[in-house]
Every structure is written in structure tokens, then in C-alpha cells.
Design a protein around this motif. Structure first.
Motif, short mmCIF file in Angstrom:
data_model
loop_
_atom_site.label_atom_id
_atom_site.label_comp_id
_atom_site.label_asym_id
_atom_site.label_seq_id
_atom_site.Cartn_x
_atom_site.Cartn_y
_atom_site.Cartn_z
N MET A 1 0.83 -1.18 0.00
CA MET A 1 0.00 0.00 0.00
C MET A 1 0.88 1.25 0.00
SD MET A 1 -2.83 0.98 2.81
CE MET A 1 -3.98 2.24 2.39
N ALA A 2 0.51 2.21 -0.78
CA ALA A 2 1.26 3.46 -0.84
C ALA A 2 1.07 4.24 0.45
CB ALA A 2 0.77 4.29 -2.03
N GLY A 3 1.94 5.22 0.66
CA GLY A 3 1.87 6.05 1.86
C GLY A 3 0.60 6.87 1.90
N PRO A 4 0.42 7.63 2.98
CA PRO A 4 -0.80 8.40 3.14
C PRO A 4 -0.98 9.42 2.01
CG PRO A 4 0.66 8.66 5.06
CD PRO A 4 1.34 7.78 4.08
N SER A 5 -2.20 9.49 1.52
CA SER A 5 -2.50 10.45 0.47
C SER A 5 -3.52 11.46 0.96
CB SER A 5 -3.03 9.73 -0.77
OG SER A 5 -4.21 9.03 -0.44
N HIS A 6 -3.72 11.52 2.26
CA HIS A 6 -4.68 12.43 2.83
C HIS A 6 -3.96 13.61 3.50
CE1 HIS A 6 -3.56 9.59 5.99
NE2 HIS A 6 -3.75 10.59 6.83
N TYR A 7 -4.71 14.66 3.72
CA TYR A 7 -4.17 15.86 4.34
C TYR A 7 -3.95 15.62 5.83
CZ TYR A 7 -3.99 20.61 6.17
OH TYR A 7 -3.62 21.75 6.82
N ALA A 125 -4.02 -4.59 10.78
CA ALA A 125 -3.80 -3.97 12.08
C ALA A 125 -2.33 -3.58 12.26
CB ALA A 125 -4.23 -4.92 13.20
N GLU A 126 -1.43 -4.45 11.89
CA GLU A 126 0.01 -4.18 12.05
C GLU A 126 0.43 -2.95 11.26
OE1 GLU A 126 1.54 -7.97 10.87
OE2 GLU A 126 1.26 -8.85 12.86
N VAL A 127 -0.05 -2.82 10.03
CA VAL A 127 0.28 -1.66 9.19
C VAL A 127 -0.27 -0.38 9.80
CG1 VAL A 127 -0.18 -0.58 6.94
CG2 VAL A 127 0.50 -2.99 7.06
N ARG A 128 -1.50 -0.42 10.26
CA ARG A 128 -2.14 0.78 10.82
C ARG A 128 -1.54 1.19 12.16
NH1 ARG A 128 -5.10 -1.51 7.27
NH2 ARG A 128 -6.73 -0.44 6.09
N ALA A 129 -1.08 0.21 12.93
CA ALA A 129 -0.52 0.51 14.25
C ALA A 129 0.93 0.97 14.21
CB ALA A 129 -0.63 -0.73 15.14
N ASP A 130 1.66 0.61 13.20
CA ASP A 130 3.09 0.88 13.10
C ASP A 130 3.36 2.40 13.07
OD1 ASP A 130 5.80 1.07 12.48
OD2 ASP A 130 5.71 -0.36 10.83
N PRO A 131 4.11 2.92 14.05
CA PRO A 131 4.41 4.36 14.06
C PRO A 131 5.17 4.82 12.82
CG PRO A 131 4.94 3.39 16.19
CD PRO A 131 4.64 2.25 15.25
N ALA A 132 5.88 3.91 12.17
CA ALA A 132 6.63 4.27 10.96
C ALA A 132 5.78 4.11 9.69
CB ALA A 132 7.89 3.40 10.84
N GLN A 134 1.29 3.79 9.09
CA GLN A 134 0.08 4.63 9.17
C GLN A 134 -0.09 5.33 10.52
OE1 GLN A 134 -3.51 2.97 7.62
NE2 GLN A 134 -2.50 2.13 5.82
N ASN A 135 0.55 4.85 11.56
CA ASN A 135 0.61 5.54 12.85
C ASN A 135 -0.76 6.02 13.36
OD1 ASN A 135 1.75 6.60 15.18
ND2 ASN A 135 2.40 8.49 14.20
N LYS A 136 -1.71 5.10 13.44
CA LYS A 136 -3.05 5.48 13.90
C LYS A 136 -3.07 5.89 15.37
CE LYS A 136 -5.05 4.91 9.96
NZ LYS A 136 -5.56 6.04 9.20
N GLY A 137 -2.13 5.42 16.17
CA GLY A 137 -2.03 5.88 17.55
C GLY A 137 -1.66 7.36 17.59
N GLY A 138 -0.69 7.74 16.77
CA GLY A 138 -0.30 9.15 16.69
C GLY A 138 -1.43 10.01 16.14
N SER A 139 -2.16 9.49 15.17
CA SER A 139 -3.30 10.23 14.60
C SER A 139 -4.39 10.45 15.64
CB SER A 139 -3.87 9.48 13.40
OG SER A 139 -2.93 9.39 12.36
N ALA A 140 -4.66 9.44 16.45
CA ALA A 140 -5.69 9.58 17.49
C ALA A 140 -5.26 10.62 18.53
CB ALA A 140 -5.96 8.23 18.15
#
Length: 177
Positions: A1-7, A125-132, A134-140
């Protein structure tokens, strides 16, 4: 999956000390640990402080936030957990009810960043949780901090934030004036 494409918004700036409570369900410990690491990094980068409390599962996260709001002095909250689809409808119940409860707390004026992952499999889950990644913890954490900043911008001591009621729950009709 490509990196984030959102603002991604600029980091929230705090005008006074800020204390955040991270409420995490370590049901999937490695995923939870990654999300907590991302959340802590974001909170510390904003100059805020944090505490962490663990609860058994995603359904207990909103309850812990509600208790903390009534009994402590946090400015905002970060809800972290992971729900992976299984073979039963329990997944739908946990996802819907935890999300709904967090939303209701938010509508009462609590500043909550919802980082409860709802995924189809462990890899997601692993991809979304990884700080390096998608870093969803940091986003929250960033979401919670933005809401704290917004509530401070609009809040006044005489007004507050959230819903209030002037309805009396019980009345003594025996008194005469």
C-alpha cells in the motif's frame, strides 16, 4: 500500500499545560504497544503530558474515559485498541458499541481521539498501528489535542463545553410559597 495520500493538519499548539489520558486495550499486545508509542510521541511533541491506563477490551475503553472525566482532571483522551474480524457477529457489536459510546462522550464535550482499529485481519492492524507506517495511535493523539485546542478557543468559564440541562429530576411539590 502506498503512503498516506490524505491531508494531515499541522500539530495543535497548546496555550497552557495539557494532560492527556491514553486508554488502551492490550488485547493484541504488540499492536497496542505500537499504537501507544505513536500516541506518546505525538503527545510529547506537542508539549503535553500523559498517563496510560489499560482496560480488558475495546468495550471498556469508553467506560474508563467516562470514569476519568468524572473523577480526574484530564484535558483530553486517546482511545486505543484493536478489533479483528472473527467468525461471529461479536466483531460488529464491539466495533459499533465502542465507537458509538466514544461518539456520545464526545458530544458531551469530551476531547477524544478514537484510535480503536477495526480491521479484517492482523496484517491490516500491524500496518495501521506501526508508528513508521500509518501511525493510527499518533493520529488519534493528534485528534484529541486538536479538540482540546478547539475547546479552549471556544470555551469560557461561564459557558463551558458540552450539553447542560436545567431540568429538575425531582421536585418537592409539598412546599408552598
Amino acid at each position: 500500500m502506498a503512503g498516506p495520500s490524505h491531508y494531515i493538519m499541522a500539530r495543535a499548539e497548546m496555550d497552557k499545560p495539557t494532560k492527556i489520558l491514553i486508554v488502551v486495550s492490550p488485547y493484541y499486545k504488540d499492536i497496542a504497544d505500537n499504537m501507544v508509542a505513536g500516541a506518546i510521541a505525538e503527545i510529547e511533541a506537542s508539549g503535553a503530558t500523559h498517563e496510560i491506563v489499560e482496560v480488558p477490551g475495546a468495550l471498556e475503553i469508553p467506560t474508563a474515559i467516562g470514569i476519568a472525566e468524572r473523577m480526574s482532571n484530564f484535558d483530553g483522551y486517546v482511545a486505543l485498541g484493536c478489533v479483528i474480524r472473527g467468525e461471529t457477529t461479536h466483531y460488529d457489536t464491539v466495533c459499533n458499541d465502542s465507537s458509538r459510546a466514544i461518539q456520545l462522550l464526545g458530544l458531551q464535550g469530551l476531547c477524544i481521539g478514537n484510535g480503536i482499529l477495526t480491521v479484517e485481519n492482523r496484517t491490516q492492524a500491524e500496518v495501521r498501528a506501526d508508528p513508521a507506517d500509518q501511525n493510527k495511535g499518533g493520529s488519534a493523539a493528534a485528534a484529541a489535542l486538536h479538540l482540546v485546542a478547539l475547546s479552549r478557543k471556544w470555551g469560557r468559564p461561564e459557558k463551558g463545553v458540552g450539553f447542560t440541562s436545567d431540568i429538575l429530576l425531582a421536585q418537592d411539590d409539598t412546599k408552598t410559597v
